[in-house]
Design an enzyme around this catalytic site. Structure first.
Site, PDB file in Angstrom:
ATOM      1  N   LEU A  68       0.929  -1.309  -0.151  1.00  0.00           N
ATOM      2  CA  LEU A  68      -0.142  -0.026   0.070  1.00  0.00           C
ATOM      3  C   LEU A  68       0.933   1.167  -0.108  1.00  0.00           C
ATOM      4  O   LEU A  68       0.320   2.417   0.170  1.00  0.00           O
ATOM      5  CB  LEU A  68      -0.984  -0.077   1.165  1.00  0.00           C
ATOM      6  CG  LEU A  68      -1.993  -1.068   1.124  1.00  0.00           C
ATOM      7  CD1 LEU A  68      -2.673  -1.119   2.281  1.00  0.00           C
ATOM      8  CD2 LEU A  68      -2.741  -1.415  -0.156  1.00  0.00           C
ATOM      9  N   CYS A  69       1.938   1.155  -0.067  1.00  0.00           N
ATOM     10  CA  CYS A  69       3.079   2.294  -0.418  1.00  0.00           C
ATOM     11  C   CYS A  69       2.845   3.011  -1.674  1.00  0.00           C
ATOM     12  O   CYS A  69       2.822   2.324  -2.580  1.00  0.00           O
ATOM     13  CB  CYS A  69       4.598   1.843  -0.018  1.00  0.00           C
ATOM     14  SG  CYS A  69       5.025   1.525   1.617  1.00  0.00           S
ATOM     15  N   HIS A  70       3.036   4.462  -1.722  1.00  0.00           N
ATOM     16  CA  HIS A  70       2.927   5.063  -2.878  1.00  0.00           C
ATOM     17  C   HIS A  70       4.209   5.190  -3.497  1.00  0.00           C
ATOM     18  O   HIS A  70       5.309   5.189  -2.867  1.00  0.00           O
ATOM     19  CB  HIS A  70       2.590   6.480  -2.515  1.00  0.00           C
ATOM     20  CG  HIS A  70       1.047   6.761  -2.064  1.00  0.00           C
ATOM     21  ND1 HIS A  70       0.797   6.426  -0.669  1.00  0.00           N
ATOM     22  CD2 HIS A  70       0.101   7.184  -2.778  1.00  0.00           C
ATOM     23  CE1 HIS A  70      -0.571   6.812  -0.617  1.00  0.00           C
ATOM     24  NE2 HIS A  70      -1.132   6.900  -1.828  1.00  0.00           N
ATOM     25  N   MET A  78       9.067   4.363   5.179  1.00  0.00           N
ATOM     26  CA  MET A  78       9.020   3.136   4.867  1.00  0.00           C
ATOM     27  C   MET A  78      10.350   2.776   3.892  1.00  0.00           C
ATOM     28  O   MET A  78      10.826   1.853   3.675  1.00  0.00           O
ATOM     29  CB  MET A  78       7.773   2.848   3.900  1.00  0.00           C
ATOM     30  CG  MET A  78       6.493   2.671   4.857  1.00  0.00           C
ATOM     31  SD  MET A  78       6.746   1.447   6.428  1.00  0.00           S
ATOM     32  CE  MET A  78       7.093   0.115   5.657  1.00  0.00           C
ATOM     33  N   GLU A  79      10.590   4.085   3.161  1.00  0.00           N
ATOM     34  CA  GLU A  79      11.745   4.080   2.092  1.00  0.00           C
ATOM     35  C   GLU A  79      12.914   3.765   2.985  1.00  0.00           C
ATOM     36  O   GLU A  79      14.008   3.074   2.774  1.00  0.00           O
ATOM     37  CB  GLU A  79      11.722   5.132   1.262  1.00  0.00           C
ATOM     38  CG  GLU A  79      10.870   5.195   0.034  1.00  0.00           C
ATOM     39  CD  GLU A  79       9.271   5.339   0.612  1.00  0.00           C
ATOM     40  OE1 GLU A  79       8.457   4.911  -0.291  1.00  0.00           O
ATOM     41  OE2 GLU A  79       9.007   5.836   1.676  1.00  0.00           O
ATOM     42  N   ASP A 131      24.161 -11.726   4.181  1.00  0.00           N
ATOM     43  CA  ASP A 131      24.455 -12.600   3.044  1.00  0.00           C
ATOM     44  C   ASP A 131      25.828 -12.631   2.441  1.00  0.00           C
ATOM     45  O   ASP A 131      26.469 -13.472   2.244  1.00  0.00           O
ATOM     46  CB  ASP A 131      23.751 -12.152   1.842  1.00  0.00           C
ATOM     47  CG  ASP A 131      24.319 -12.798   0.655  1.00  0.00           C
ATOM     48  OD1 ASP A 131      23.842 -14.067   0.381  1.00  0.00           O
ATOM     49  OD2 ASP A 131      24.808 -12.353  -0.415  1.00  0.00           O
TER      50      ASP A 131
END
Length: 158
Positions: free
Chosen positions: A75-77, A113-114, A128
């Site tokens: 739901l992120c733009h 969120m970014e 990793d």
């Protein structure tokens, strides 16, 4: 508890309409911590990891991930990011690598969120790149540190 903005009147998930919100300068900073043995952290600090420059590769991975956040979080733009940076610091004695991610944009919605995605993917990349030395390394924390802009203004973790 504040209103959940990602739910419609029927309780279904929805994307928030930000069309009427004013564009403001937005900034967010997130941190991820990767824990490992002091010996593994020393190898990373010395640049002797079998897969190469651990922090450099994690930096690029975090930046790339931030640019794809809307593809990963449903739901992120999609945002026109003006800046994304990821920096890593190594505390070999403690066996910790801290990854700090910053994201900026000018727009109607925030970049938390970014920044969190950048920090998370940078931490996954560190794992990793050291797993051949130490499978027991762990991502111990991912947290928003600071955000500014928008209606809620400035916030900083205490």
């Amino acid at each position: 508890m504040s209103e959940l903005t990602h739910l419609d009147g029927s309780g279904r998930a929805r994307m928030v309409d930000v069309g009427e919100k004013p564009a403001t300068e937005r900034r967010a900073v997130a941190r991820a911590i990767v824990r490992m043995t002091p010996r593994t952290a020393e190898v990373v600090a010395a640049g002797d990891a079998p897969k190469g420059d651990v922090i450099g590769v994690a930096r690029i991975a975090g930046i790339q991930a931030a640019k794809r956040t809307s593809e990963l979080i449903p739901l992120c733009h999609p945002l026109a990011l003006s800046f994304v940076g990821v920096e890593g610091s190594i505390d070999a004695a403690e066996g910790e690598i801290a990854l700090i991610a910053e994201a900026r944009t000018t727009g109607p919605t925030g970049v938390e969120m970014e920044a969190l995605t950048a920090a998370s993917v940078a931490a996954l990349t560190v794992y990793d790149m050291v797993k051949g030395i130490e499978r027991g390394a762990e991502i111990a924390e991912v947290a928003l540190i600071e955000k500014s802009g928008g209606r809620s203004g400035h916030w900083r973790r205490g």
